[in-house]
Design an enzyme around this catalytic site. Structure first.
Site, mmCIF file in Angstrom:
data_model
loop_
_atom_site.group_PDB
_atom_site.id
_atom_site.type_symbol
_atom_site.label_atom_id
_atom_site.label_comp_id
_atom_site.label_asym_id
_atom_site.label_seq_id
_atom_site.Cartn_x
_atom_site.Cartn_y
_atom_site.Cartn_z
ATOM 1 N N GLY A 8 4.089 5.237 -9.679
ATOM 2 C CA GLY A 8 4.955 4.787 -8.578
ATOM 3 C C GLY A 8 6.418 4.816 -8.995
ATOM 4 N N GLY A 11 9.341 4.564 -6.396
ATOM 5 C CA GLY A 11 9.400 3.414 -5.492
ATOM 6 C C GLY A 11 10.558 2.480 -5.841
ATOM 7 N N GLN A 12 10.587 1.336 -5.143
ATOM 8 C CA GLN A 12 11.720 0.416 -5.301
ATOM 9 C C GLN A 12 11.869 -0.057 -6.748
ATOM 10 O OE1 GLN A 12 11.427 -3.493 -3.578
ATOM 11 N NE2 GLN A 12 13.642 -3.804 -3.554
ATOM 12 N N ILE A 35 3.319 10.649 -6.560
ATOM 13 C CA ILE A 35 2.326 11.310 -5.699
ATOM 14 C C ILE A 35 3.056 12.359 -4.857
ATOM 15 C CG2 ILE A 35 0.557 9.499 -5.558
ATOM 16 C CD1 ILE A 35 1.909 8.620 -2.892
ATOM 17 N N ASN A 54 -1.844 9.948 -9.381
ATOM 18 C CA ASN A 54 -2.396 9.231 -8.242
ATOM 19 C C ASN A 54 -3.436 8.231 -8.755
ATOM 20 O OD1 ASN A 54 -3.796 8.426 -5.943
ATOM 21 N ND2 ASN A 54 -3.565 10.414 -4.945
ATOM 22 N N TYR A 143 -2.377 -7.877 1.721
ATOM 23 C CA TYR A 143 -1.523 -7.770 0.529
ATOM 24 C C TYR A 143 -1.841 -8.913 -0.442
ATOM 25 C CZ TYR A 143 2.907 -7.497 -2.110
ATOM 26 O OH TYR A 143 3.865 -7.394 -3.089
ATOM 27 N N LYS A 147 -3.525 -8.989 -4.189
ATOM 28 C CA LYS A 147 -2.748 -9.499 -5.333
ATOM 29 C C LYS A 147 -3.557 -10.559 -6.108
ATOM 30 C CE LYS A 147 0.764 -6.857 -5.183
ATOM 31 N NZ LYS A 147 0.920 -5.851 -6.251
#
Ligand code: SER
Length: 318
Positions: A8, A11-12, A35, A54, A143, A147
């Site tokens: 990832g 991402g952020q 990805i 991935n 979510y 988690k």
């Protein structure tokens, strides 16, 4: 930590964590995992290796771990809270089936693993103020469910197999390199972009809704320090409450108006995000992280606001 796979990486968190690790471990392989459709570009691509990674493809990840002799995996693949509510099966697939692939590879190839947890792992019947490290975790979002399960499964792999899993429960993360995608706390990033561009900000979260927030440099510090922590001091593992600031929309607006006095905000409340926000802590107690690995944040709201505005002004030539 020498050879690291960041899953990832565009991402952020990943886009900044990958660069930070390359900076502090210049002689390591810091692999930017991505990805298709989210390939690394620019400095992220040019400053080190990049591989398609991935979480759903265990063979692909195992190949990268072997090729680069990876010792640590940052598993940052996830759908954030609001988007996970609209795609719950996809969120489960990425967050859970992806995680067990990573943990199995880590068990076989002896890697340490960081998979972030979140304020989203708490729910409506968790104490909202000074939320303790060890408390009720009964979230009602997909979510949050993933988690909590991530924390449990990561602890399980440590207890049963000795896999070196560690993590933090991140607050909403505020950053200026890559936008978050579909979280409940995104408003606290978007508000700065609007302010710097001179736009009137439509706030989706109601006044009086407090949530834990953190500036990205502190989040990177937490993600790196926990992986470098002395394991003999760790009583907890997955995951540590980490906190630095808590505010509601009126307080962040006032902080911005100190530096951009004509900034304007109005409310266009989003019921999905509001319900999620109402179920999350107002502020977490992070004393275990402070005691077990010397966690201490650097930024408060005003120092973050000054840095965000200065950085975004440069970015947008304002
Ligand atoms: N920033 C995340 C979200 O809003 C919380 O972990 O989904």
């Amino acid at each position: 930590m020498k050879n690291v796979l960041v899953i990832g990486s565009t991402g952020q968190i990943g886009s900044e964590l990958t660069m930070k690790l390359r900076d502090i471990i210049p002689d390591g392989n810091i692999v930017a995992g991505y990805i298709p459709g989210a390939e690394p570009k620019g400095i992220l691509l040019e400053s080190g290796p990049a591989e398609e990674a991935n979480v759903k493809n265990a063979q692909q990840i195992a190949g990268i771990v072997e090729k680069y002799k990876i010792d640590t995996i940052y598993n940052l693949a996830a759908l954030l809270s609001a988007v996970a509510e609209s795609k719950p099966l996809l969120a489960w697939d990425i967050q859970m089936n992806g995680l067990i692939n990573i943990l199995e590879i880590a068990r076989e190839k002896k890697c340490a693993v960081f998979t972030p947890s979140s304020i989203g792992s708490f729910g409506p019947n968790t104490p909202h103020d000074s939320t303790p490290q060890d408390t009720v975790q009964r979230p009602r979002t997909m979510y949050g469910v993933t988690k909590v399960a991530t924390e449990l499964l990561s602890d399980y792999y440590f207890i049963k197999y000795g896999v070196d899993t560690r993590s933090t429960r991140f607050p909403g993360l505020i950053s200026n390199v890559t936008l978050p995608g579909g979280g409940t706390t995104d408003y606290a990033v978007e508000i700065y972009y609007a302010a710097v561009k001179g736009e009137d900000f439509a706030c989706p979260i109601q006044a009086g809704t407090f949530m834990d927030m953190m500036y990205m440099p502190d989040a990177l510090k937490a993600a790196i320090d926990i992986m470098n922590a002395d394991p003999s001091r760790l009583i907890h593992r997955n995951g540590f409450n980490v906190a630095s600031m808590s505010f509601d929309p009126e307080i962040i607006k006032a902080s911005i108006q100190k530096y951009i006095p004509d900034f304007k905000m109005h409310y266009e409340f989003d019921p999905v995000r509001q319900a999620i926000a109402d179920s999350w802590p107002n502020n977490m107690d992070d004393s275990c992280a402070r005691a077990e690995w010397d966690w201490k944040p650097t930024y408060d709201l005003d120092t973050m606001t000054q840095d965000m505005i200065a950085t975004l002004r440069k970015k947008f030539g304002k």
